[in-house]
Design a protein around this motif. Structure first.
Motif, PDB file in Angstrom:
ATOM      1  N   PHE A 190      43.454  45.055  43.942  1.00 24.23           N
ATOM      2  CA  PHE A 190      44.308  43.886  44.135  1.00 24.23           C
ATOM      3  C   PHE A 190      43.506  42.707  44.669  1.00 24.23           C
ATOM      4  CE2 PHE A 190      47.085  41.414  47.010  1.00 24.23           C
ATOM      5  CZ  PHE A 190      48.044  40.984  46.102  1.00 24.23           C
ATOM      6  N   SER A 191      42.659  42.949  45.672  1.00 29.01           N
ATOM      7  CA  SER A 191      41.894  41.867  46.289  1.00 29.01           C
ATOM      8  C   SER A 191      40.937  41.216  45.296  1.00 29.01           C
ATOM      9  CB  SER A 191      41.106  42.398  47.489  1.00 29.01           C
ATOM     10  OG  SER A 191      41.976  42.899  48.485  1.00 29.01           O
ATOM     11  N   ILE A 192      40.338  42.007  44.441  1.00 30.04           N
ATOM     12  CA  ILE A 192      39.371  41.471  43.488  1.00 30.04           C
ATOM     13  C   ILE A 192      40.055  40.754  42.321  1.00 30.04           C
ATOM     14  CG2 ILE A 192      37.637  42.148  41.768  1.00 30.04           C
ATOM     15  CD1 ILE A 192      36.746  44.340  43.712  1.00 30.04           C
ATOM     16  N   ALA A 193      41.224  41.242  41.898  1.00 31.80           N
ATOM     17  CA  ALA A 193      41.824  40.748  40.652  1.00 31.80           C
ATOM     18  C   ALA A 193      42.927  39.715  40.841  1.00 31.80           C
ATOM     19  CB  ALA A 193      42.383  41.923  39.849  1.00 31.80           C
ATOM     20  N   VAL A 194      43.502  39.591  42.036  1.00 28.51           N
ATOM     21  CA  VAL A 194      44.719  38.791  42.189  1.00 28.51           C
ATOM     22  C   VAL A 194      44.501  37.331  41.838  1.00 28.51           C
ATOM     23  CG1 VAL A 194      44.318  38.342  44.657  1.00 28.51           C
ATOM     24  CG2 VAL A 194      46.654  38.291  43.745  1.00 28.51           C
ATOM     25  N   VAL A 195      43.311  36.801  42.092  1.00 32.18           N
ATOM     26  CA  VAL A 195      43.012  35.403  41.781  1.00 32.18           C
ATOM     27  C   VAL A 195      41.901  35.276  40.750  1.00 32.18           C
ATOM     28  CG1 VAL A 195      41.922  33.333  42.780  1.00 32.18           C
ATOM     29  CG2 VAL A 195      43.883  34.369  43.916  1.00 32.18           C
ATOM     30  N   SER A 196      41.024  36.257  40.653  1.00 31.16           N
ATOM     31  CA  SER A 196      39.811  36.108  39.845  1.00 31.16           C
ATOM     32  C   SER A 196      40.090  35.923  38.361  1.00 31.16           C
ATOM     33  CB  SER A 196      38.899  37.320  40.054  1.00 31.16           C
ATOM     34  OG  SER A 196      39.552  38.523  39.698  1.00 31.16           O
ATOM     35  N   ILE A 197      41.017  36.699  37.806  1.00 27.14           N
ATOM     36  CA  ILE A 197      41.240  36.618  36.359  1.00 27.14           C
ATOM     37  C   ILE A 197      41.903  35.294  35.958  1.00 27.14           C
ATOM     38  CG2 ILE A 197      42.347  37.720  34.371  1.00 27.14           C
ATOM     39  CD1 ILE A 197      41.971  40.383  35.798  1.00 27.14           C
ATOM     40  N   VAL A 218      42.638  36.717  49.890  1.00 27.10           N
ATOM     41  CA  VAL A 218      43.302  37.846  50.548  1.00 27.10           C
ATOM     42  C   VAL A 218      42.948  37.900  52.025  1.00 27.10           C
ATOM     43  CG1 VAL A 218      43.490  40.353  50.616  1.00 27.10           C
ATOM     44  CG2 VAL A 218      43.475  39.172  48.419  1.00 27.10           C
ATOM     45  N   LEU A 219      41.673  37.701  52.363  1.00 25.35           N
ATOM     46  CA  LEU A 219      41.264  37.759  53.763  1.00 25.35           C
ATOM     47  C   LEU A 219      41.750  36.540  54.550  1.00 25.35           C
ATOM     48  CD1 LEU A 219      37.593  39.099  53.463  1.00 25.35           C
ATOM     49  CD2 LEU A 219      39.678  40.376  54.005  1.00 25.35           C
ATOM     50  N   ILE A 252      31.332  36.855  39.718  1.00 22.29           N
ATOM     51  CA  ILE A 252      31.054  37.004  41.140  1.00 22.29           C
ATOM     52  C   ILE A 252      31.796  35.937  41.939  1.00 22.29           C
ATOM     53  CG2 ILE A 252      29.275  37.041  42.897  1.00 22.29           C
ATOM     54  CD1 ILE A 252      29.254  39.421  40.976  1.00 22.29           C
ATOM     55  N   THR A 253      31.711  34.682  41.500  1.00 22.60           N
ATOM     56  CA  THR A 253      32.412  33.604  42.195  1.00 22.60           C
ATOM     57  C   THR A 253      33.908  33.841  42.185  1.00 22.60           C
ATOM     58  OG1 THR A 253      30.691  31.989  41.611  1.00 22.60           O
ATOM     59  CG2 THR A 253      32.844  31.117  42.221  1.00 22.60           C
ATOM     60  N   ALA A 254      34.439  34.279  41.046  1.00 24.24           N
ATOM     61  CA  ALA A 254      35.876  34.508  40.944  1.00 24.24           C
ATOM     62  C   ALA A 254      36.310  35.646  41.858  1.00 24.24           C
ATOM     63  CB  ALA A 254      36.251  34.820  39.499  1.00 24.24           C
ATOM     64  N   ALA A 255      35.546  36.744  41.882  1.00 25.39           N
ATOM     65  CA  ALA A 255      35.910  37.885  42.723  1.00 25.39           C
ATOM     66  C   ALA A 255      35.816  37.529  44.198  1.00 25.39           C
ATOM     67  CB  ALA A 255      35.002  39.073  42.403  1.00 25.39           C
ATOM     68  N   SER A 284      32.030  36.498  31.636  1.00 24.97           N
ATOM     69  CA  SER A 284      32.608  36.678  32.968  1.00 24.97           C
ATOM     70  C   SER A 284      33.574  37.850  32.995  1.00 24.97           C
ATOM     71  CB  SER A 284      33.334  35.396  33.399  1.00 24.97           C
ATOM     72  OG  SER A 284      32.441  34.312  33.494  1.00 24.97           O
ATOM     73  N   MET A 285      34.372  37.975  31.950  1.00 26.00           N
ATOM     74  CA  MET A 285      35.344  39.060  31.906  1.00 26.00           C
ATOM     75  C   MET A 285      34.649  40.413  31.821  1.00 26.00           C
ATOM     76  SD  MET A 285      38.357  37.929  32.302  1.00 26.00           S
ATOM     77  CE  MET A 285      39.350  39.308  31.744  1.00 26.00           C
ATOM     78  N   ALA A 286      33.540  40.493  31.060  1.00 24.75           N
ATOM     79  CA  ALA A 286      32.813  41.757  30.924  1.00 24.75           C
ATOM     80  C   ALA A 286      32.275  42.208  32.282  1.00 24.75           C
ATOM     81  CB  ALA A 286      31.680  41.603  29.919  1.00 24.75           C
ATOM     82  N   MET A 287      31.745  41.268  33.057  1.00 22.07           N
ATOM     83  CA  MET A 287      31.225  41.628  34.373  1.00 22.07           C
ATOM     84  C   MET A 287      32.345  42.090  35.302  1.00 22.07           C
ATOM     85  SD  MET A 287      28.699  42.015  36.416  1.00 22.07           S
ATOM     86  CE  MET A 287      27.359  41.212  35.518  1.00 22.07           C
ATOM     87  N   LEU A 288      33.472  41.391  35.266  1.00 22.93           N
ATOM     88  CA  LEU A 288      34.592  41.775  36.120  1.00 22.93           C
ATOM     89  C   LEU A 288      35.156  43.128  35.697  1.00 22.93           C
ATOM     90  CD1 LEU A 288      36.214  40.693  38.513  1.00 22.93           C
ATOM     91  CD2 LEU A 288      37.845  39.737  36.894  1.00 22.93           C
ATOM     92  N   VAL A 289      35.213  43.367  34.384  1.00 22.87           N
ATOM     93  CA  VAL A 289      35.669  44.665  33.880  1.00 22.87           C
ATOM     94  C   VAL A 289      34.755  45.777  34.397  1.00 22.87           C
ATOM     95  CG1 VAL A 289      35.837  46.086  31.810  1.00 22.87           C
ATOM     96  CG2 VAL A 289      36.843  43.818  31.825  1.00 22.87           C
ATOM     97  N   LEU A 290      33.455  45.522  34.396  1.00 22.37           N
ATOM     98  CA  LEU A 290      32.506  46.525  34.871  1.00 22.37           C
ATOM     99  C   LEU A 290      32.768  46.887  36.334  1.00 22.37           C
ATOM    100  CD1 LEU A 290      29.979  48.257  34.434  1.00 22.37           C
ATOM    101  CD2 LEU A 290      28.605  46.249  35.065  1.00 22.37           C
ATOM    102  N   VAL A 291      32.995  45.871  37.165  1.00 24.10           N
ATOM    103  CA  VAL A 291      33.272  46.119  38.586  1.00 24.10           C
ATOM    104  C   VAL A 291      34.546  46.935  38.746  1.00 24.10           C
ATOM    105  CG1 VAL A 291      33.858  45.032  40.787  1.00 24.10           C
ATOM    106  CG2 VAL A 291      32.046  44.058  39.355  1.00 24.10           C
ATOM    107  N   LEU A 292      35.585  46.562  38.033  1.00 26.53           N
ATOM    108  CA  LEU A 292      36.858  47.265  38.147  1.00 26.53           C
ATOM    109  C   LEU A 292      36.770  48.670  37.555  1.00 26.53           C
ATOM    110  CD1 LEU A 292      39.367  44.375  37.328  1.00 26.53           C
ATOM    111  CD2 LEU A 292      38.774  45.305  39.562  1.00 26.53           C
TER     112      LEU A 292
END
Length: 291
Positions: free
Chosen positions: A198-205, A226-227, A216-219, A133-141
């Motif tokens: 900020f929107s992607i990382a504030v809660v996902s990690i 945020v919204l 994907i679910t976390a992001a 999960s972290m690798a995928m989120l790192v890729l997006v960021l």
């Protein structure tokens, strides 16, 4: 003596099924049933208060990560002085690396919330159980970081077509009233990408650490927070920005304290904003008020 936090566990209580020891991961149905808790403008102050309590409870862990954040600030300052055109790129890299360093702080806060002792060794390697999960989120960021850096270079190229300015030139450009268009465009471009990160990382990690959800679910959940609570989260983001800006003077030393403080507070922001189904709680559900 100060009263314990409302969501602090009772000493000696049994550890819930999803703990740092159990590695429980929610199924897709469980993840789809999570709900967002109502947030108020007083909540960011509560997150900071609880983060301060975690920092005081584990000062050695806080010092380790605080020095890491300070090192990032020193690197950013060196790049600004030597190659100012890459400042935004390095800043985005710091924004990328910061939350992952803070994951160790999230782990310390989580263990304390569960009545377990925070450990530096565990905090350093807490990400290894969530590699996918972290690798995928790192890729997006990382993609966002690269686009942000390229956009920054384009802005410089458009407004400084005679070549990249020196550090002194950048400072003069920023404070020169005649260059208000450059300042406005640069601020807007940086603000857009900072808001996305900020929107992607504030809660996902924190969510990945807590539940081992997919990236994907976390992001998406992070963006929903945020919204769904735009005013509160904008206030939280602005509060973080102001505190970091103040901590950068002198020589960024304030980050030794502020970095871990905000890391712990971010865990409590996640715990305060996201509610999981009661059938398998990862941690005792926090309340909106202190005891």
């Amino acid at each position: 003596m100060a009263a314990p936090l409302a969501h602090d566990p009772v000493p000696g209580a049994s550890v819930p099924p999803n703990t740092p020891e159990s590695g429980h991961a929610p199924d897709s149905a469980e993840a789809s049933r999570l709900r967002l808790a109502p947030l108020h403008f007083s909540d960011p102050w509560r997150w900071l208060a609880r983060g301060a309590a975690d920092l005081i409870a584990a000062p050695g862990i806080a010092l380790f990560y605080g020095v890491c954040f300070w090192g990032m600030a020193l690197l950013l300052g060196w790049v600004f002085r030597s190659n100012p055109e890459y400042t935004m790129s390095i800043a985005s890299g710091c924004l990328l690396l910061g939350p992952f360093l803070a994951m160790g702080l999230y782990d310390a806060s989580r263990r304390r919330e569960l009545g377990l002792k925070p450990e530096l060794g565990r905090s350093i390697v807490c990400w290894d159980q969530h590699m996918g999960s972290m690798a995928m989120l790192v890729l997006v960021l990382m993609v966002l970081e690269l686009i942000w850096g390229r956009a920054s270079l384009v802005v410089f190229a458009v407004f400084f077509n005679t070549g990249m300015p020196s550090t002194t030139g950048v400072i003069q450009a920023v404070f020169n009233p005649e260059n208000w268009e450059f300042v406005a465009v640069y601020t807007v471009v940086g603000g857009i990408f900072a808001s996305l990160v900020f929107s992607i990382a504030v809660v996902s990690i924190p969510m990945i650490l807590d539940r081992d959800t997919d990236a994907i679910t976390a992001a998406i959940t992070s963006i929903r927070v945020v919204l769904g609570h735009t005013g509160v989260m904008l206030f939280w983001g602005a509060l973080i920005t102001v505190m970091v800006a103040l901590a950068l003077w002198p020589w960024g030393l304030g980050l030794v304290l502020l970095g871990p403080w905000l890391g712990h507070a971010t865990w409590h922001a996640y715990r305060g904003a996201v509610r999981w189904p009661a059938s398998s709680p990862a941690s005792p559900e926090p309340t909106s008020t202190q005891a």
